[in-house]
Design a protein around this motif. Sequence first.
Motif, PDB file in Angstrom:
ATOM      1  N   GLY A  46      61.592  -1.379  77.966  1.00 30.54           N
ATOM      2  CA  GLY A  46      63.032  -0.548  77.320  1.00 30.54           C
ATOM      3  C   GLY A  46      63.641   0.188  77.387  1.00 30.54           C
ATOM      4  N   TYR A  47      63.329   0.528  79.235  1.00 28.76           N
ATOM      5  CA  TYR A  47      64.090   1.711  79.462  1.00 28.76           C
ATOM      6  C   TYR A  47      65.389   1.048  80.480  1.00 28.76           C
ATOM      7  CZ  TYR A  47      61.255   5.419  80.474  1.00 28.76           C
ATOM      8  OH  TYR A  47      60.218   7.177  80.717  1.00 28.76           O
ATOM      9  N   PHE A  48      64.906  -0.566  80.654  1.00 29.58           N
ATOM     10  CA  PHE A  48      66.531  -1.217  81.428  1.00 29.58           C
ATOM     11  C   PHE A  48      66.699  -2.351  80.069  1.00 29.58           C
ATOM     12  CE2 PHE A  48      63.893  -1.289  85.139  1.00 29.58           C
ATOM     13  CZ  PHE A  48      64.500  -0.994  86.267  1.00 29.58           C
ATOM     14  N   VAL A  49      66.646  -1.976  78.636  1.00 32.72           N
ATOM     15  CA  VAL A  49      67.219  -2.957  77.745  1.00 32.72           C
ATOM     16  C   VAL A  49      68.290  -1.464  76.793  1.00 32.72           C
ATOM     17  CG1 VAL A  49      66.833  -3.620  74.929  1.00 32.72           C
ATOM     18  CG2 VAL A  49      65.312  -4.649  77.381  1.00 32.72           C
ATOM     19  N   GLY A  50      67.788  -0.611  77.015  1.00 36.77           N
ATOM     20  CA  GLY A  50      68.309   1.060  76.575  1.00 36.77           C
ATOM     21  C   GLY A  50      69.131   1.141  77.212  1.00 36.77           C
ATOM     22  N   ALA A  51      69.348   1.466  78.692  1.00 36.88           N
ATOM     23  CA  ALA A  51      70.333   1.096  79.562  1.00 36.88           C
ATOM     24  C   ALA A  51      70.974   0.584  79.348  1.00 36.88           C
ATOM     25  CB  ALA A  51      69.366   1.765  81.042  1.00 36.88           C
ATOM     26  N   GLY A  52      71.209  -0.500  79.631  1.00 36.58           N
ATOM     27  CA  GLY A  52      71.709  -1.803  79.384  1.00 36.58           C
ATOM     28  C   GLY A  52      72.300  -1.788  78.588  1.00 36.58           C
ATOM     29  N   VAL A  78      66.137   2.520  71.885  1.00 38.15           N
ATOM     30  CA  VAL A  78      65.189   1.952  72.720  1.00 38.15           C
ATOM     31  C   VAL A  78      64.688   2.911  73.780  1.00 38.15           C
ATOM     32  CG1 VAL A  78      65.008   0.006  73.868  1.00 38.15           C
ATOM     33  CG2 VAL A  78      66.017   0.362  72.052  1.00 38.15           C
ATOM     34  N   PHE A  79      65.959   3.794  74.310  1.00 37.39           N
ATOM     35  CA  PHE A  79      65.341   4.056  75.369  1.00 37.39           C
ATOM     36  C   PHE A  79      64.368   5.381  75.151  1.00 37.39           C
ATOM     37  CE2 PHE A  79      65.897   7.133  79.095  1.00 37.39           C
ATOM     38  CZ  PHE A  79      66.610   6.254  80.390  1.00 37.39           C
ATOM     39  N   LEU A  80      65.034   5.728  73.868  1.00 36.00           N
ATOM     40  CA  LEU A  80      64.029   7.272  73.846  1.00 36.00           C
ATOM     41  C   LEU A  80      62.725   6.651  73.471  1.00 36.00           C
ATOM     42  CD1 LEU A  80      66.629   9.249  71.367  1.00 36.00           C
ATOM     43  CD2 LEU A  80      65.148   9.970  73.729  1.00 36.00           C
ATOM     44  N   ALA A  81      62.713   5.447  72.404  1.00 35.25           N
ATOM     45  CA  ALA A  81      60.881   4.943  72.433  1.00 35.25           C
ATOM     46  C   ALA A  81      60.989   4.685  73.757  1.00 35.25           C
ATOM     47  CB  ALA A  81      60.930   3.986  71.507  1.00 35.25           C
ATOM     48  N   ILE A 104      62.964  14.761  75.455  1.00 36.54           N
ATOM     49  CA  ILE A 104      63.688  13.911  75.032  1.00 36.54           C
ATOM     50  C   ILE A 104      64.862  14.112  75.570  1.00 36.54           C
ATOM     51  CG2 ILE A 104      63.759  12.976  72.475  1.00 36.54           C
ATOM     52  CD1 ILE A 104      61.434  13.448  71.857  1.00 36.54           C
ATOM     53  N   GLY A 105      65.412  15.052  74.747  1.00 37.93           N
ATOM     54  CA  GLY A 105      66.920  15.289  75.363  1.00 37.93           C
ATOM     55  C   GLY A 105      67.048  15.224  76.553  1.00 37.93           C
ATOM     56  N   SER A 106      66.440  15.055  77.567  1.00 38.29           N
ATOM     57  CA  SER A 106      66.952  15.263  78.774  1.00 38.29           C
ATOM     58  C   SER A 106      66.770  13.411  79.316  1.00 38.29           C
ATOM     59  CB  SER A 106      65.862  16.131  80.091  1.00 38.29           C
ATOM     60  OG  SER A 106      65.002  15.158  79.903  1.00 38.29           O
ATOM     61  N   SER A 107      66.265  12.626  78.580  1.00 37.89           N
ATOM     62  CA  SER A 107      65.713  11.016  78.774  1.00 37.89           C
ATOM     63  C   SER A 107      66.860  10.882  78.074  1.00 37.89           C
ATOM     64  CB  SER A 107      64.632  10.720  78.115  1.00 37.89           C
ATOM     65  OG  SER A 107      63.361  10.914  78.685  1.00 37.89           O
ATOM     66  N   LEU A 109      70.247  12.093  77.785  1.00 42.32           N
ATOM     67  CA  LEU A 109      71.285  12.259  78.460  1.00 42.32           C
ATOM     68  C   LEU A 109      70.617  11.423  79.446  1.00 42.32           C
ATOM     69  CD1 LEU A 109      73.204  14.244  79.125  1.00 42.32           C
ATOM     70  CD2 LEU A 109      71.980  15.328  80.436  1.00 42.32           C
ATOM     71  N   LEU A 110      69.680  11.192  80.511  1.00 43.18           N
ATOM     72  CA  LEU A 110      70.017   9.963  81.831  1.00 43.18           C
ATOM     73  C   LEU A 110      70.323   8.754  81.313  1.00 43.18           C
ATOM     74  CD1 LEU A 110      68.247   9.675  84.551  1.00 43.18           C
ATOM     75  CD2 LEU A 110      66.283   9.086  83.440  1.00 43.18           C
ATOM     76  N   SER A 111      69.971   8.688  79.876  1.00 42.82           N
ATOM     77  CA  SER A 111      70.416   7.625  79.690  1.00 42.82           C
ATOM     78  C   SER A 111      71.537   7.043  79.312  1.00 42.82           C
ATOM     79  CB  SER A 111      69.070   6.568  77.962  1.00 42.82           C
ATOM     80  OG  SER A 111      69.766   7.797  76.859  1.00 42.82           O
ATOM     81  N   PHE A 112      72.264   8.252  78.708  1.00 47.54           N
ATOM     82  CA  PHE A 112      73.445   7.737  79.204  1.00 47.54           C
ATOM     83  C   PHE A 112      74.337   7.801  80.472  1.00 47.54           C
ATOM     84  CE2 PHE A 112      73.179   8.114  74.762  1.00 47.54           C
ATOM     85  CZ  PHE A 112      74.272   7.931  73.898  1.00 47.54           C
ATOM     86  N   GLY A 113      73.617   8.616  81.292  1.00 43.98           N
ATOM     87  CA  GLY A 113      74.116   8.726  82.847  1.00 43.98           C
ATOM     88  C   GLY A 113      73.793   7.446  83.672  1.00 43.98           C
ATOM     89  N   ILE A 114      72.779   6.850  82.886  1.00 44.74           N
ATOM     90  CA  ILE A 114      72.204   5.421  83.913  1.00 44.74           C
ATOM     91  C   ILE A 114      73.374   4.470  83.472  1.00 44.74           C
ATOM     92  CG2 ILE A 114      70.897   3.489  84.015  1.00 44.74           C
ATOM     93  CD1 ILE A 114      69.159   5.838  84.081  1.00 44.74           C
ATOM     94  N   GLY A 115      74.005   4.408  81.767  1.00 46.34           N
ATOM     95  CA  GLY A 115      74.645   3.724  81.487  1.00 46.34           C
ATOM     96  C   GLY A 115      76.304   3.823  81.759  1.00 46.34           C
ATOM     97  N   MET A 116      77.069   4.391  81.946  1.00 41.27           N
ATOM     98  CA  MET A 116      78.142   4.794  82.392  1.00 41.27           C
ATOM     99  C   MET A 116      78.091   4.264  84.372  1.00 41.27           C
ATOM    100  SD  MET A 116      78.370   8.981  80.977  1.00 41.27           S
ATOM    101  CE  MET A 116      79.557   9.437  81.899  1.00 41.27           C
ATOM    102  N   LEU A 117      77.237   4.801  84.793  1.00 39.14           N
ATOM    103  CA  LEU A 117      76.921   4.382  86.294  1.00 39.14           C
ATOM    104  C   LEU A 117      77.363   3.545  86.244  1.00 39.14           C
ATOM    105  CD1 LEU A 117      76.835   5.304  89.425  1.00 39.14           C
ATOM    106  CD2 LEU A 117      74.713   5.355  89.151  1.00 39.14           C
TER     107      LEU A 117
END
Length: 244
Positions: A46-52, A78-81, A104-107, A109-117
């Motif tokens: 879920g981490y990788f699919v959400g970030a992708g 997906v990332f939050l789940a 939840i809030g930091s996760s 934010l982390l998902s969008f940061g990884i997605g941007m990178l």
Amino acid sequence: MTSIRLVDARPADPEPVAPATGRAERRRKRSSRKRSLAARYLGYVGYFVGAGLISGAVVHHPLDPDRYTRIALYGALVFLAATVLNEFLLTRERPGLPRVLVVIGSSLLLSFGIGMLSGGLQHFDDFPARGAVLVPAGLVVSFIAYVIKDAETPWHRVFSPLGLTVLAVAAVAYFGLRDVATSMETAPGGQGHSHGTAEESTTGGPAADDHATTTGPPAPPAVGTAPTDKPGTKAPEHNDGHSH
């Protein structure tokens, strides 16, 4: 008297019950391990699919804002789940409500940061100017979000030497990638070839011009060659006119 004492002493021994309870606990542990393996796998994926999903949506958002906004929301869900599954359901200690909100809030934010990178790096050739902004911004956002999310790290570590190093790397990456993006946009590589083929196709090239000029003059030769093709009609008229 001794026989009565022996009879009273026999039921006091609870040893036969212990092996049964031990086997039941071992079965419970094995079944919980099997369930936790599937849950850990789903949380990991879920981490990788959400970030992708978020990375593709962030980069391609200008092309179709409505569509890629929905994709970004799906990736965030997906990332939050996966975060809820890994941080709350698979842990032995359940955090309080303030910690739940922080995670939840930091996760998110982390998902969008990884997605941007990841999206900026993956599609830098397609969107150089946008990638030059997304890569350093994603680096800073993901670092801040990870520090806030980590329970063992105090939030003021964002301003630590490591945080300043991340900020310096992001600044260097921004100026470097911006120069690369500017050189890619001004280079006559792809556009030069496309304009060249377009001009050749529209003008028809020199061969087309030559054909255009040759198709004009052939009319007089066609008239000159016509007497040879039709000697019976035009040749006598010219001979009579010249009276040769």
